[in-house]
Scaffold this active site. Structure first.
Site, PDB file in Angstrom:
ATOM      1  N   HIS A 126      24.775  -0.254-106.640  1.00 32.58           N
ATOM      2  CA  HIS A 126      25.204  -0.277-108.268  1.00 32.58           C
ATOM      3  C   HIS A 126      26.475  -1.075-108.618  1.00 32.58           C
ATOM      4  CE1 HIS A 126      24.638   0.942-112.470  1.00 32.58           C
ATOM      5  NE2 HIS A 126      25.723   1.011-112.739  1.00 32.58           N
ATOM      6  N   GLU A 127      27.630  -0.225-107.780  1.00 37.33           N
ATOM      7  CA  GLU A 127      28.811  -0.755-108.370  1.00 37.33           C
ATOM      8  C   GLU A 127      29.325  -2.188-107.699  1.00 37.33           C
ATOM      9  OE1 GLU A 127      30.214   0.797-110.713  1.00 37.33           O
ATOM     10  OE2 GLU A 127      29.296   2.729-110.655  1.00 37.33           O
ATOM     11  N   HIS A 177      28.332  -4.654-110.235  1.00 36.05           N
ATOM     12  CA  HIS A 177      29.465  -5.002-111.423  1.00 36.05           C
ATOM     13  C   HIS A 177      30.687  -5.839-110.513  1.00 36.05           C
ATOM     14  CE1 HIS A 177      27.986  -2.397-114.318  1.00 36.05           C
ATOM     15  NE2 HIS A 177      27.828  -1.264-113.296  1.00 36.05           N
ATOM     16  N   GLU A 225      25.485  -4.388-116.741  1.00 36.28           N
ATOM     17  CA  GLU A 225      24.747  -3.452-116.171  1.00 36.28           C
ATOM     18  C   GLU A 225      23.473  -4.116-115.591  1.00 36.28           C
ATOM     19  OE1 GLU A 225      25.555  -0.249-115.269  1.00 36.28           O
ATOM     20  OE2 GLU A 225      27.114  -0.298-116.897  1.00 36.28           O
TER      21      GLU A 225
END
Lengths: 496, 496
Positions: free
Chosen positions: B265-266, B269, B295
């Protein structure tokens, strides 16, 4: 009710603000050494230069000059007056430098230090030289500006920033004295030690075990981990802020003594910072007195304590726990290991007997560089000659273990090196004073009780911040100003 | 020769300066989460508040307002005009807030977030509440100031800072639609999955092995480690600056999936930040478009890719290498593990099917909080009711896995939560567009080729920065503005 000291109070507000911005600067600088990936450096250098310029503007704001003048007429306590004195001292140094120069210096040193990290292991003097020349150029300009303001010579003006009141004349007198007995002492000690039997520890020493050992030793030395950390960087240093002290070390699998002694050294710096007078933090009077005083703390920990038989007894079981049982870790053998004297290339790895030689050669070179008597290109030849003369070591072509070994010049810290040996002298002076006050000190240390040392340092040095000048502080703490005789006596008593 | 666009150029200089100071702010904030010992927090909070105030002054300097006006009359390129538009947008938001409020907010959120770190594991809602109330108070004042300026409702005015142009009305329309089919879908999926056989991996999973695995997966996802790092913090986040991206995760010995999925997930980003248009960095036009877009990248990585059978095939041997061979790590089983749907307490651990429920309940509560319809004391009851209604879970008395689980409210990030689900919808929309353009996409993913996805995202999203509005960007990238039908189609295709 309006305050009785409005001008002084306005000054303290300004300095508190400066302290807060400097917090961010110190943390970003620590991160640059300890964490930052290589591609982050350009943006970081730009950000640090911007902050250096902001801090410079705040520190040289003309209103501040007026406030210093006006506050002098207010009714101040002794502590407030000492704070005002330190504010003035910083103001004088800061207003001597134009903002553009401060920014150029920050950029030049960031670039040079960052490139040095890869150039040093590659022994790349040729790549390093142009960056160093640029650092030297801004250093000379800085020194000249400071000299114009203070009436000191350029090199003395730089040194004054780290060790207020110290001069080339005084350093030459002290170092000249040391030079007269040091080579003979080194010879006698190495001859004596050649007859001693010392077991060498067997590696490898796992990095994680070394890290754990260093943290345990920091605990033994009463470092406050709720207000600080230990991390890794290419060149170990004590960074961060008094409220959050960031120590660094570096690990080698084949040798744990380097990181252990380095960590003890930085812990001395760290405890000084952590124990600065908390109620005054943010004000100049709460800052560490000087860099020689700072080094006197790191060397009190690394050398005075690290070389004491009582500390070897405390460390022994910790080594066994970290690396398993070895005969080399027996207290007596460990103490001999920790007090080995051997001329070597690397200053930070040097024992306390040969250490002054490293400092004296750097002092001679950097003074001549700053005064324009030699150029950066001349450093290797000067280095090689001095290493041969002072320690009998051939350093030709070995830049990485020669003039590229220290972070100081890449970072523009010219004028700092003398503080190390002055610090060693002060440390010997503190322990001589402690022994006069506490005749049972060595017995207590032999019994593993370190608190008497920490309590003395806390009371006499750490908690005093910059309340006194260096001479006053030394006088209050030990009954005399700097007296290098204690250093000679210490070395002779420990090593002969 | 004087520049053709002197006003515009002066603006870019200002924004570059702001970018540099923000660099120090972001790094200090990252350090606060990832490194800082507890006693460092008070000084850090004060330093960050001082920096927040400085940045606020720079961003609201009246000269900046004049410059924005004047630059509008200069002859600008499309890119420059987009930059000016973003400068104006930031100026509007920033000038709505007085400096004292910005400083109060920074202090309140620093304190609340710091205390939350120990209060959360202790389930200490009573200790947390007063800090949260203070954060809510400054949030309401902030929202009201922004509302006065923009003519939006207070909550919409907050949301507009993260997702420009998004409104409560639009969110309610989209979320209302989801609410109509989500409970039924969750039921059908969980019933279907109940019949599937899934092997559970056997722990414990050594932290160091997990760390190594996460770093290998980040490499697979083409994170640039020369311009970023992975560290540990209580609440995982993507921090730092585009030039030096700092991702964090957290490890549990009994479960590696949490850190693995969190890291994916990160990394989404992080890659968005690392690939923002480099030649414009420091200018508003080079910033990420919006938080829903951000996101959409993290969820493209974590959910769209993480739940793809082709990615399970790539991860499988990495798990074996990290933890040893287990039948649970076979690609088919791993894919089933990575697409498990199960209502649970924790938002960040939620699968992509139940995730919108977590967001919808937070949106309802925080909107009512900001609009003054409910108070902080009311949160637990509202939370318990919504969790029972949406996911059939009893959360009474369990604050740490309930309203204290997220860092957002302690940090004052009200108005952010909707972006997560809007992002999930955009991510589904991007993959639908990719599949239209590249009919063989799934074959290529099944063969372990991830580059087509990264190239598409890089070209359509990352490299565009803030050149377009969100609607324009979506239109350019996918041929339509936000269309939640793709999200529903994605979930049905993957899970039914």
């Amino acid at each position: 009710m309006s305050p009785a000291t409005p001008q002084y109070d306005a000054l303290t507000d300004r300095f508190t603000r400066i302290h807060r911005f400097a917090h961010l600067q110190h943390m970003a600088h620590w991160d640059q050494q300890a964490n930052m990936p290589p591609s982050g450096n350009e943006a970081r250098s730009a950000a640090l230069a911007e902050m250096a310029a902001l801090l410079h503007r705040l520190r040289t704001d003309p209103e501040l000059g007026g406030g210093l003048e006006a506050a002098g007429h207010e009714s101040l306590s002794d502590q407030q007056r000492a704070n005002l004195r330190e504010m003035r001292r910083q103001w004088e140094a800061n207003t001597a430098l134009p903002e553009a120069l401060v920014e150029r210096r920050s950029l030049a040193t960031s670039r040079c230090e960052h490139a040095w990290r890869t150039q040093r292991p590659a022994n790349d003097w040729v790549g390093f030289l142009p960056n160093l020349k640029e650092v030297l150029a801004v250093t000379r300009e800085t020194a000249q500006r400071l000299a114009d303001r203070t009436g000191l010579t350029p090199y003395d003006a730089l040194m004054d920033q780290y060790e207020p009141g110290m001069t080339t004349a005084k350093v030459r007198q002290v170092f000249g004295e040391v030079r007269s007995w040091l080579p003979g002492l080194i010879r006698r000690v190495t001859e004596k030690q050649a007859r001693e039997m010392v077991l060498q520890p067997h590696g490898p020493f796992a990095i994680e075990a070394q890290r754990g050992l260093c943290e345990r030793v920091m605990q033994l030395l009463q470092f406050d981990f709720s207000a600080g950390r230990l991390d890794v960087s290419a060149h170990p240093f004590s960074g961060g802020v008094p409220e959050d002290v960031r120590l660094t070390t570096r690990f080698r699998e084949d040798d744990f003594l380097q990181s252990l002694m380095g960590t003890m050294h930085e812990t001395g710096h760290g405890r000084y910072e952590q124990r600065l007078p908390r109620q005054w933090l943010g004000q100049p009077v709460a800052e560490a007195r000087s860099m020689a005083l700072h080094e006197s703390q790191s060397l009190s920990f690394e050398m005075q304590l690290g070389g004491h038989p009582g500390v070897a007894r405390l460390l022994s079981p910790m080594l066994v726990e970290a690396f398993g049982d070895q005969a080399a870790f027996m207290p007596g053998n460990l103490h001999r290991l920790l007090t080995r004297v051997k001329p070597g290339f690397i200053r930070v790895d040097a024992d306390e007997v040969t250490y002054p030689a490293h400092v004296m050669l750097r002092f001679d070179i950097e003074r001549a560089l700053v005064e324009g008597e030699v150029e950066a290109e001349d450093i290797p030849a000067l280095w090689d000659a001095a290493m041969m003369e002072l320690l009998g070591i051939d350093t030709r072509g070995n830049f990485k273990d020669g003039p590229m070994q220290d972070v100081h010049w890449p970072e523009g810290l010219f004028g700092y090196f003398p503080c190390y040996s002055l610090g060693a002298m002060y440390a010997a002076q503190w322990f001589a004073a402690m022994r006069r006050e506490m005749p049972d000190l060595d017995t207590r240390l032999d019994e593993g009780e370190l608190s008497p040392v920490f309590d003395w340092l806390d009371q006499k040095i750490w908690s005093q911040g910059s309340r006194w000048t260096t001479d006053e502080l030394a006088l209050h703490a030990s009954g005399e100003t700097l007296n290098p005789a204690h250093f000679k006596a210490h070395l002779e008593s420990r090593y002969l």
